[in-house]
Scaffold this active site. Structure first.
Site, mmCIF file in Angstrom:
data_model
loop_
_atom_site.group_PDB
_atom_site.id
_atom_site.type_symbol
_atom_site.label_atom_id
_atom_site.label_comp_id
_atom_site.label_asym_id
_atom_site.label_seq_id
_atom_site.Cartn_x
_atom_site.Cartn_y
_atom_site.Cartn_z
ATOM 1 N N PRO A 12 0.804 -1.228 0.000
ATOM 2 C CA PRO A 12 0.000 0.000 0.000
ATOM 3 C C PRO A 12 0.833 1.272 0.000
ATOM 4 O O PRO A 12 1.863 1.363 0.672
ATOM 5 C CB PRO A 12 -0.814 -0.107 1.292
ATOM 6 C CG PRO A 12 -0.879 -1.556 1.585
ATOM 7 C CD PRO A 12 0.423 -2.128 1.099
ATOM 8 N N ASN A 13 0.367 2.226 -0.766
ATOM 9 C CA ASN A 13 0.905 3.583 -0.868
ATOM 10 C C ASN A 13 2.215 3.678 -1.633
ATOM 11 O O ASN A 13 2.705 4.784 -1.861
ATOM 12 C CB ASN A 13 1.034 4.253 0.505
ATOM 13 C CG ASN A 13 -0.308 4.372 1.182
ATOM 14 O OD1 ASN A 13 -1.268 4.838 0.576
ATOM 15 N ND2 ASN A 13 -0.385 3.931 2.414
ATOM 16 N N ARG A 67 5.200 11.155 -2.462
ATOM 17 C CA ARG A 67 4.854 11.042 -1.037
ATOM 18 C C ARG A 67 6.117 11.147 -0.189
ATOM 19 O O ARG A 67 7.041 10.360 -0.345
ATOM 20 C CB ARG A 67 4.187 9.688 -0.809
ATOM 21 C CG ARG A 67 3.965 9.373 0.643
ATOM 22 C CD ARG A 67 3.476 7.938 0.823
ATOM 23 N NE ARG A 67 3.365 7.654 2.234
ATOM 24 C CZ ARG A 67 3.690 6.498 2.790
ATOM 25 N NH1 ARG A 67 4.122 5.501 2.047
ATOM 26 N NH2 ARG A 67 3.579 6.326 4.073
ATOM 27 N N TYR A 105 11.166 8.762 1.316
ATOM 28 C CA TYR A 105 11.077 7.710 0.300
ATOM 29 C C TYR A 105 11.767 8.047 -1.015
ATOM 30 O O TYR A 105 11.810 7.212 -1.911
ATOM 31 C CB TYR A 105 9.607 7.364 0.044
ATOM 32 C CG TYR A 105 8.909 6.891 1.295
ATOM 33 C CD1 TYR A 105 9.212 5.655 1.852
ATOM 34 C CD2 TYR A 105 7.963 7.683 1.934
ATOM 35 C CE1 TYR A 105 8.587 5.224 3.009
ATOM 36 C CE2 TYR A 105 7.329 7.256 3.084
ATOM 37 C CZ TYR A 105 7.646 6.032 3.624
ATOM 38 O OH TYR A 105 7.038 5.602 4.760
ATOM 39 N N ASN A 143 8.060 -5.410 -0.469
ATOM 40 C CA ASN A 143 7.989 -4.241 0.400
ATOM 41 C C ASN A 143 6.523 -4.153 0.809
ATOM 42 O O ASN A 143 5.705 -3.634 0.050
ATOM 43 C CB ASN A 143 8.438 -2.972 -0.311
ATOM 44 C CG ASN A 143 8.399 -1.766 0.603
ATOM 45 O OD1 ASN A 143 7.742 -1.771 1.633
ATOM 46 N ND2 ASN A 143 9.091 -0.715 0.209
ATOM 47 N N ALA A 175 2.816 -0.548 4.958
ATOM 48 C CA ALA A 175 2.175 -0.563 6.281
ATOM 49 C C ALA A 175 1.717 -1.959 6.699
ATOM 50 O O ALA A 175 1.564 -2.233 7.889
ATOM 51 C CB ALA A 175 0.997 0.404 6.305
ATOM 52 N N GLU A 214 12.249 -9.421 2.604
ATOM 53 C CA GLU A 214 11.480 -8.230 2.981
ATOM 54 C C GLU A 214 12.367 -7.009 2.774
ATOM 55 O O GLU A 214 13.510 -6.989 3.243
ATOM 56 C CB GLU A 214 11.068 -8.354 4.447
ATOM 57 C CG GLU A 214 10.319 -7.172 5.000
ATOM 58 C CD GLU A 214 10.020 -7.318 6.497
ATOM 59 O OE1 GLU A 214 9.670 -6.294 7.104
ATOM 60 O OE2 GLU A 214 10.156 -8.433 7.059
ATOM 61 N N HIS A 216 12.567 -2.550 2.673
ATOM 62 C CA HIS A 216 11.987 -1.259 3.034
ATOM 63 C C HIS A 216 12.909 -0.167 2.540
ATOM 64 O O HIS A 216 14.134 -0.268 2.677
ATOM 65 C CB HIS A 216 11.800 -1.135 4.547
ATOM 66 C CG HIS A 216 10.884 -2.169 5.103
ATOM 67 N ND1 HIS A 216 9.515 -2.072 4.998
ATOM 68 C CD2 HIS A 216 11.146 -3.334 5.734
ATOM 69 C CE1 HIS A 216 8.964 -3.135 5.550
ATOM 70 N NE2 HIS A 216 9.930 -3.924 6.005
ATOM 71 N N ARG A 236 12.389 4.754 12.948
ATOM 72 C CA ARG A 236 11.191 5.572 12.786
ATOM 73 C C ARG A 236 10.280 5.398 14.008
ATOM 74 O O ARG A 236 10.717 4.989 15.076
ATOM 75 C CB ARG A 236 10.495 5.188 11.478
ATOM 76 C CG ARG A 236 11.400 5.542 10.284
ATOM 77 C CD ARG A 236 10.740 5.428 8.971
ATOM 78 N NE ARG A 236 9.603 6.343 8.882
ATOM 79 C CZ ARG A 236 8.664 6.224 7.966
ATOM 80 N NH1 ARG A 236 8.718 5.261 7.065
ATOM 81 N NH2 ARG A 236 7.659 7.080 7.928
#
Length: 145
Positions: free
Chosen positions: A11-12, A19, A24, A75, A78, A99, A101, A108
């Site tokens: 998502p996103n 964004r 990012y 990735n 969320a 995985e 990111h 964070r």
């Protein structure tokens, strides 16, 4: 025969390049996907990319990957911190996965530091920007697992 890699963006991630660019970066998802496909060819991999904002669609894409792909680079966005369904799908198909990111999730907010996937992933690459994906492709190409 080329190893086939499914790269899944959660998502996103369709908003990459617009964004929170300070976190990012400024590379769009379209450009990232082209970079990954090109790097894959260079490394002797066949890279197919997929993005969805919907958890169920991502789970379905993982199910469809069974028997078609040798590895998954994901990735989960969320969903990293919330999705048992995603974890179960990845375990269910038995495809080794990495995985990734873009940001360092461990530097964070506290809620971003936990992952439902990390303990069952072959590895985790976090905080290297879009190079996180490329590092995963190098690892796969080297046959390290």
């Amino acid at each position: 025969m080329k190893k086939k890699v499914l790269v899944v963006h959660g998502p996103n991630l369709d908003l990459l390049g617009q964004r929170e660019t300070h976190i990012y970066g400024s590379v769009s998802l379209y450009r990232l996907n082209r970079m990954l496909e090109e790097k894959g060819r260079h490394l002797g991999l066949e890279v197919v990319t997929y993005q969805s904002n919907c958890e169920g669609e991502i789970v379905e894409a993982i199910h469809r990957a069974e028997g078609r792909f040798d590895y998954i680079v994901i990735n989960p966005g969320a969903l990293t911190h919330t999705s048992v369904a995603l974890r179960d799908a990845l375990l269910g198909v038995g495809i080794p996965f990495i995985e990734v990111h873009i940001s360092n999730i461990y530097a964070r907010e506290d809620f971003r530091k936990g992952s439902f996937l990390s303990d069952v992933a072959v590895g985790v690459v976090s905080g290297l920007g879009i190079f996180s994906y490329i590092a995963a492709l190098y690892f796969i190409a080297e046959g390290s697992f």
